[in-house]
Design an enzyme around this catalytic site. Structure first.
Site, mmCIF file in Angstrom:
data_model
loop_
_atom_site.group_PDB
_atom_site.id
_atom_site.type_symbol
_atom_site.label_atom_id
_atom_site.label_comp_id
_atom_site.label_asym_id
_atom_site.label_seq_id
_atom_site.Cartn_x
_atom_site.Cartn_y
_atom_site.Cartn_z
ATOM 1 N N LYS A 116 0.839 -1.201 0.000
ATOM 2 C CA LYS A 116 0.000 0.000 0.000
ATOM 3 C C LYS A 116 0.879 1.259 0.000
ATOM 4 O O LYS A 116 0.684 2.160 -0.792
ATOM 5 C CB LYS A 116 -0.912 -0.017 1.223
ATOM 6 C CG LYS A 116 -1.843 1.155 1.310
ATOM 7 C CD LYS A 116 -2.793 1.027 2.490
ATOM 8 C CE LYS A 116 -3.558 2.334 2.679
ATOM 9 N NZ LYS A 116 -4.481 2.287 3.804
ATOM 10 N N GLU B 281 10.586 -4.645 4.492
ATOM 11 C CA GLU B 281 10.727 -6.046 4.087
ATOM 12 C C GLU B 281 10.369 -6.233 2.606
ATOM 13 O O GLU B 281 11.071 -6.905 1.848
ATOM 14 C CB GLU B 281 9.807 -6.951 4.920
ATOM 15 C CG GLU B 281 10.104 -6.968 6.405
ATOM 16 C CD GLU B 281 9.269 -5.975 7.200
ATOM 17 O OE1 GLU B 281 9.064 -4.845 6.711
ATOM 18 O OE2 GLU B 281 8.840 -6.336 8.307
ATOM 19 N N GLY C 195 -4.916 -1.857 4.990
ATOM 20 C CA GLY C 195 -4.107 -2.983 4.514
ATOM 21 C C GLY C 195 -4.766 -4.330 4.766
ATOM 22 O O GLY C 195 -4.826 -5.188 3.880
ATOM 23 N N ARG C 196 -5.292 -4.525 5.962
ATOM 24 C CA ARG C 196 -5.867 -5.847 6.289
ATOM 25 C C ARG C 196 -7.265 -6.033 5.709
ATOM 26 O O ARG C 196 -7.878 -7.075 5.915
ATOM 27 C CB ARG C 196 -5.846 -6.065 7.802
ATOM 28 C CG ARG C 196 -6.461 -4.944 8.613
ATOM 29 C CD ARG C 196 -6.113 -5.040 10.090
ATOM 30 N NE ARG C 196 -6.584 -3.909 10.864
ATOM 31 C CZ ARG C 196 -5.906 -2.766 11.029
ATOM 32 N NH1 ARG C 196 -4.739 -2.619 10.462
ATOM 33 N NH2 ARG C 196 -6.400 -1.793 11.754
ATOM 34 N N GLU D 23 -4.716 -6.833 14.815
ATOM 35 C CA GLU D 23 -4.224 -5.520 14.406
ATOM 36 C C GLU D 23 -5.370 -4.502 14.457
ATOM 37 O O GLU D 23 -5.161 -3.327 14.742
ATOM 38 C CB GLU D 23 -3.592 -5.563 13.005
ATOM 39 C CG GLU D 23 -2.701 -4.357 12.718
ATOM 40 C CD GLU D 23 -1.926 -4.440 11.408
ATOM 41 O OE1 GLU D 23 -2.543 -4.304 10.335
ATOM 42 O OE2 GLU D 23 -0.686 -4.631 11.450
ATOM 43 N N HIS E 74 -5.044 -33.733 17.399
ATOM 44 C CA HIS E 74 -3.944 -34.563 17.877
ATOM 45 C C HIS E 74 -2.848 -33.717 18.509
ATOM 46 O O HIS E 74 -1.723 -34.187 18.666
ATOM 47 C CB HIS E 74 -3.412 -35.419 16.721
ATOM 48 C CG HIS E 74 -4.490 -36.308 16.184
ATOM 49 N ND1 HIS E 74 -4.748 -37.554 16.708
ATOM 50 C CD2 HIS E 74 -5.418 -36.097 15.221
ATOM 51 C CE1 HIS E 74 -5.783 -38.090 16.056
ATOM 52 N NE2 HIS E 74 -6.204 -37.216 15.149
ATOM 53 N N LYS F 19 9.267 -0.728 14.203
ATOM 54 C CA LYS F 19 9.879 -0.400 12.899
ATOM 55 C C LYS F 19 10.982 0.635 13.100
ATOM 56 O O LYS F 19 12.070 0.528 12.517
ATOM 57 C CB LYS F 19 8.828 0.189 11.948
ATOM 58 C CG LYS F 19 7.791 -0.812 11.446
ATOM 59 C CD LYS F 19 6.859 -0.132 10.440
ATOM 60 C CE LYS F 19 5.682 -1.012 10.112
ATOM 61 N NZ LYS F 19 4.683 -0.358 9.266
HETATM 62 O O1 F6P Z 1 3.226 -2.990 9.760
HETATM 63 C C1 F6P Z 1 1.870 -3.169 9.648
HETATM 64 C C2 F6P Z 1 1.376 -2.826 8.279
HETATM 65 O O2 F6P Z 1 1.296 -1.466 8.109
HETATM 66 C C3 F6P Z 1 0.046 -3.491 8.010
HETATM 67 O O3 F6P Z 1 -1.019 -2.805 8.518
HETATM 68 C C4 F6P Z 1 0.072 -3.607 6.533
HETATM 69 O O4 F6P Z 1 -0.874 -4.540 6.072
HETATM 70 C C5 F6P Z 1 1.495 -4.058 6.320
HETATM 71 O O5 F6P Z 1 2.232 -3.333 7.270
HETATM 72 C C6 F6P Z 1 2.050 -3.848 4.941
HETATM 73 O O6 F6P Z 1 2.019 -2.518 4.536
HETATM 74 P P1 F6P Z 1 2.206 -2.114 3.030
HETATM 75 O O7 F6P Z 1 1.096 -2.717 2.248
HETATM 76 O O8 F6P Z 1 2.173 -0.624 3.014
HETATM 77 O O9 F6P Z 1 3.542 -2.640 2.577
#
Ligand code: F6P
Length: 542
Positions: free
Chosen positions: A200, A206, A260-261, A346, A377, A506
């Protein structure tokens, strides 16, 4: 404590001694506690709740103005107050001609444009008109994203595996652990691989690190001109996409009113659409749209997300439950618990209300789970006999998607139903003693063994049933959970759409990183000592 909560606490104490064995037998139990949307059934009969409980929960919903908050969300008001944004993911699956607004503007023309772009892209991958730099067809699509830019797509793509388009395989890389990308690429050929960089913000450490590594993998094999044929982006941030080197012609946009979620319905779902085909992606949107209508228009007494959300608050507040298990009796839903962890924890793992005051109730459950029957199990022992009550969600499709499934599907179904019954019914000392007496044990042996075999019972669960796990049903299921989480948040009075709690970590990682790449780290004494230790072990450099 508010009037509605006081009434619920008083009512809760009256339920001591009331058993699920008795509750499920009550006449009209199914009428009051089983609800459907189309052929999707939600059975709430195994909840520690009577019709009076439901009445009191409805009073709670009215006191907390859940309906007004829902209506504000559907009207596109900035319900995400700390970020000043609407939460309009419902617009992404609005299958009607009705306009839907966010911050006073109809967002539907933009939504439809992106859907058309996704459709033509899927077609070009499937018919082979989009080729790689060496003119070979794309056979593997790798989604690089994390959190909401990964969990929804990977969950849905796995859930809908029987719908995968032949000739295309979908892969997902989220972790900055270099092994994740390396393991994924180890069986792929750059010539036939396309990367979807999904972020987003297009600023997530990462995702960008993995995307850069993937680009090196492509350019080392095919040269730098290959990037345009092997990378597309999904983002709200065109400038950063351009800076990365992806032509914005190959960018699929979305908007800040999509959390995002809550974004798997947007272009973030591109990997899903490529995997299952655009028509099936649309079927998933339609399923979610049905639930949106149900949530928006159904009286709260029979409104499934409202009932589920209120029951969650009931267990959290009046029964002291801290976790909820999600138990899909469906291997294809193996990523559902992980997806729901982000959605619920979240969204509602917050300690202050919208007005900044401390909450006076517990908020988000710890959500966890595994597919059945595997969990039986391992951790089901604790569900049945542990000292903690864990409400469970059982999910199951009547039909298997697997041809030639002989009687294993029936076994799966029987186990699912057996677990919820065993949790509810339990086994009393008298029943255990009677059973042991039939085995020929003497009285002393029976006295010693019996307590270990007693099952307390009275452990609540929801059962969700549907004919088969197809795209429509998956859309219904996920939208149901989204709105359930909204209802929890509305009752608790929190902003379910922000996530400030992820920021500090972060920032600290940014401060620590230099210490692991040859410069000075900053951090507290423990961090600095651990950085030194890692450097001594040579962990940080390859
Ligand atoms: O670190 C949490 C977060 O902001 C989430 O809410 C989001 O889904 C994820 O990181 C990834 O963010 P982006 O889509 O901006 O890379």
């Amino acid at each position: 404590m508010s009037r509605a909560w006081n009434d619920l606490h008083a009512h809760r104490s009256k339920l001591d001694g009331v058993t699920l064995r008795d509750l499920v037998r009550a006449p009209d139990r199914a009428r009051d506690f089983v609800h459907t949307v189309g052929d999707f059934t939600v059975d709430l009969t195994r909840h520690l709740a009577t019709p009076d409980t439901l009445t009191l929960l409805m009073a709670l919903a009215r006191e907390r103005e859940v309906e007004a908050m829902r209506d504000a969300m559907f009207a596109g008001e900035p319900v995400n107050t700390t970020e000043g944004r609407a939460a309009m993911h419902m617009a992404l699956r609005n299958c009607s001609d009705r306009p839907m607004q966010a911050d006073g503007q109809d967002v539907m023309p933009g939504v439809r444009d992106v859907l058309r772009h996704m459709q033509s892209f899927c077609k070009s991958i499937h018919d082979g008109s989009w080729t790689g730099a060496t003119d070979r067809r794309i056979e593997n699509v790798v989604n690089i994203g994390i959190g909401g830019s990964d969990l929804g797509p990977v969950m849905a793509t796995q859930a809908l595996r029987p719908w995968w388009t032949s000739g295309i395989r979908a892969h997902f890389v989220s972790n900055v652990d270099p092994s994740h990308l390396a393991d994924t690429l180890s069986s792929l050929d750059p010539e036939t691989t396309l990367f979807i960089v999904a972020s987003k913000t297009f600023g997530t450490q990462e995702t960008l690190a993995n995307a850069h590594a993937a680009r090196r993998w492509v350019t080392e094999a095919l040269g730098s001109d290959a990037v345009s044929k092997h990378f597309v982006a999904v983002s709200t941030n065109a400038d950063r996409v351009r800076d990365f080197g992806i032509d914005t012609e190959n960018m699929f946009g979305f908007w800040d009113w999509v959390g995002g979620r809550y974004s798997m319905w947007s272009a973030i779902g591109l990997s899903i659409a490529v995997a299952i085909g655009f028509d099936q992606f649309e079927a998933m949107l339609e399923g979610a749209y049905e639930i949106d209508q149900h949530f928006r228009d159904t009286p709260i007494e029979t409104n499934i997300p409202v009932l589920l959300g209120l029951l969650d608050c009931w267990y959290r507040e009046c029964w002291g439950c801290q976790s909820r298990a999600v138990l899909p009796y469906d291997q294809h839903l193996h990523r559902l618990p992980a997806y729901l962890q982000q959605l619920e924890m979240e969204s509602n793992g917050k300690h202050v209300r919208i007005d900044g005051t401390e909450v006076t109730h517990g908020t988000a459950f710890v959500v966890w789970g595994e597919p059945g029957t595997n969990g039986q199990h391992s951790f089901h022992q604790m569900l049945h006999q542990g000292t903690t009550m864990v409400p469970c969600d059982f999910l199951v499709a009547a039909q298997s998607e697997c041809p030639g499934s002989d009687d294993r599907q029936a076994m799966l179904l029987a186990n699912c139903l057996a677990q919820s019954e065993a949790l509810a019914r339990g086994k009393t000392l008298d029943e255990v003693t009677a059973d042991l007496a039939k085995t020929g044990l003497d009285d002393e042996q029976i006295r010693e063994l019996a307590p270990h075999k007693v099952m307390p019972g009275n452990r609540p669960s929801t059962t969700m049933l549907y004919p088969r796990l197809d795209p429509t049903q998956l859309g219904r299921l996920i939208a149901l959970y989204e709105h359930r989480v909204f209802v929890q948040g509305a009752v608790w009075g929190i902003d379910s759409f922000d996530q400030w709690g992820v920021e500090l970590g972060k920032t600290l990682a940014g401060d620590i990183l230099p210490g692991l790449t040859g410069d000075a780290a900053s951090g507290d004494e423990t961090t600095l000592r651990l950085v030194d230790h890692l450097n001594t072990l040579g962990q940080s450099r390859i």
